[in-house]
Design an enzyme around this catalytic site. Structure first.
Site, mmCIF file in Angstrom:
data_model
loop_
_atom_site.group_PDB
_atom_site.id
_atom_site.type_symbol
_atom_site.label_atom_id
_atom_site.label_comp_id
_atom_site.label_asym_id
_atom_site.label_seq_id
_atom_site.Cartn_x
_atom_site.Cartn_y
_atom_site.Cartn_z
ATOM 1 N N LYS A 211 1.736 -46.145 -39.009
ATOM 2 C CA LYS A 211 0.311 -45.653 -39.984
ATOM 3 C C LYS A 211 0.551 -43.553 -39.539
ATOM 4 C CE LYS A 211 -3.488 -44.753 -37.314
ATOM 5 N NZ LYS A 211 -2.873 -43.016 -36.919
ATOM 6 N N SER B 199 2.997 -44.979 -29.442
ATOM 7 C CA SER B 199 3.937 -43.551 -29.944
ATOM 8 C C SER B 199 3.082 -42.923 -31.000
ATOM 9 C CB SER B 199 4.798 -44.141 -30.672
ATOM 10 O OG SER B 199 5.369 -44.817 -32.358
ATOM 11 N N ASP C 149 -8.394 -47.240 -34.051
ATOM 12 C CA ASP C 149 -7.510 -47.714 -35.441
ATOM 13 C C ASP C 149 -7.280 -48.659 -36.186
ATOM 14 O OD1 ASP C 149 -7.232 -44.778 -35.427
ATOM 15 O OD2 ASP C 149 -5.035 -45.187 -34.514
#
EC number: 2.7.1.148
Length: 283
Positions: A13, A97, A133
């Site tokens: 993403k 990350s 998310d």
């Protein structure tokens, strides 16, 4: 597959923009973000089994633990069904990350197990409880994400883009980045976004947006500034920005030749960084 194994891609993403527009009394931040997904990602394999198990393989497997708090196992348990499954996570993306690896893995697990067990997906509240998310990662469409991640406007396929992702292989705490955010009430994106398939105008519009988490992330991890500078200096780079809360940064390039040349140059100049070429994910 013939052995009953089902495979789901967990696409990386990329937050093309990320505006922090407020904070709720319960501490959750309100966002306005344009999200796209790439053809690069992890993979989830699920197969019939008598019990629930997880195996992690791949270049970043050593960075994850198989324990009760693992997001893939939490996603599997969220169905509330007693069925078993042998789950294998092929971990191709760096951990923690800023490119949604864990959330994408959870979303892919939900999709795969719904197919394997022939059951409906958990409800929206349950999916959101796995992480802010996770809902946006349930598809690979270009998406405008707002609220705490629960308000999604699917915009259809992303345009063709030549992308380089770079992670300096350092960890950045999402919580600490949000805590160090100087202003937690900022302007949202304007509503007049050009057609994404009018690529030049669209990328120009994105360049005028922000990632409000980038400044506090730069303070927490100054090497991110080095990554952004190195990406911006590459021939043909049209935009370089940090994704999510970092430390992964992305750059958009004029064409695939410039993309390839940039990735090669960065691997030579910074062999300690993770550098990957990718493009938009199929929908």
């Amino acid at each position: 597959m013939t052995d009953g194994t089902i495979v789901e891609r967990a696409s990386a993403k990329v937050n093309l923009s990320l505006h922090v527009t407020g904070v709720r009394p319960d501490g959750y931040h309100l966002l306005d973000s344009l999200v796209m997904f790439t053809s690069l990602g992890d993979e989830i394999h699920v197969a019939p089994a008598g019990t629930l198990s997880l195996t992690i393989e791949g270049p970043f497997a050593d960075d994850l633990r198989v324990d009760d708090d693992n997001l893939v196992l939490r996603a599997a348990r969220s169905f509330g069904v007693p069925d078993g499954a042998a789950i294998t996570l092929h971990k191709n993306l760096p951990v923690a990350s800023g490119i949604g690896g864990g959330s994408a893995d959870a979303a892919a697990t939900l999709r795969a197990l719904a197919r394997l067990w022939d059951v409906p997906l958990p409800n929206a509240k349950t999916i959101l409880s796995l992480g802010a998310d996770v809902p946006v990662c349930m598809t690979t469409e270009l998406t405008k994400m707002s609220g705490i991640g629960n308000e999604l406007e699917r915009l259809g396929p992303a345009p063709m883009l030549d992308i380089v992702l770079v992670n300096p292989k350092i960890g950045v705490s999402t919580a600490s980045v949000f805590n160090e955010l100087e202003s937690k009430s900022n302007t949202p994106m304007p509503a007049d976004m050009p057609d994404p398939f009018d690529t030049d105008n669209w990328v120009g519009w994105i360049a005028h947006q922000r990632n409000d988490l980038q400044p506090p992330a730069l303070t927490a991890a100054p090497v991110i500034a080095d990554v952004l500078a190195a990406l911006s200096a590459q021939q043909g780079c049209t935009l370089a920005r940090m994704s999510g809360s970092g430390a992964t940064c992305f750059a958009l390039f004029e064409d695939s030749d410039a993309q390839s040349d940039a990735a090669k140059a960065l691997r030579v100049s910074h062999p300690e960084w993770w550098v990957a070429e990718t493009d938009e994910a199929p929908t």
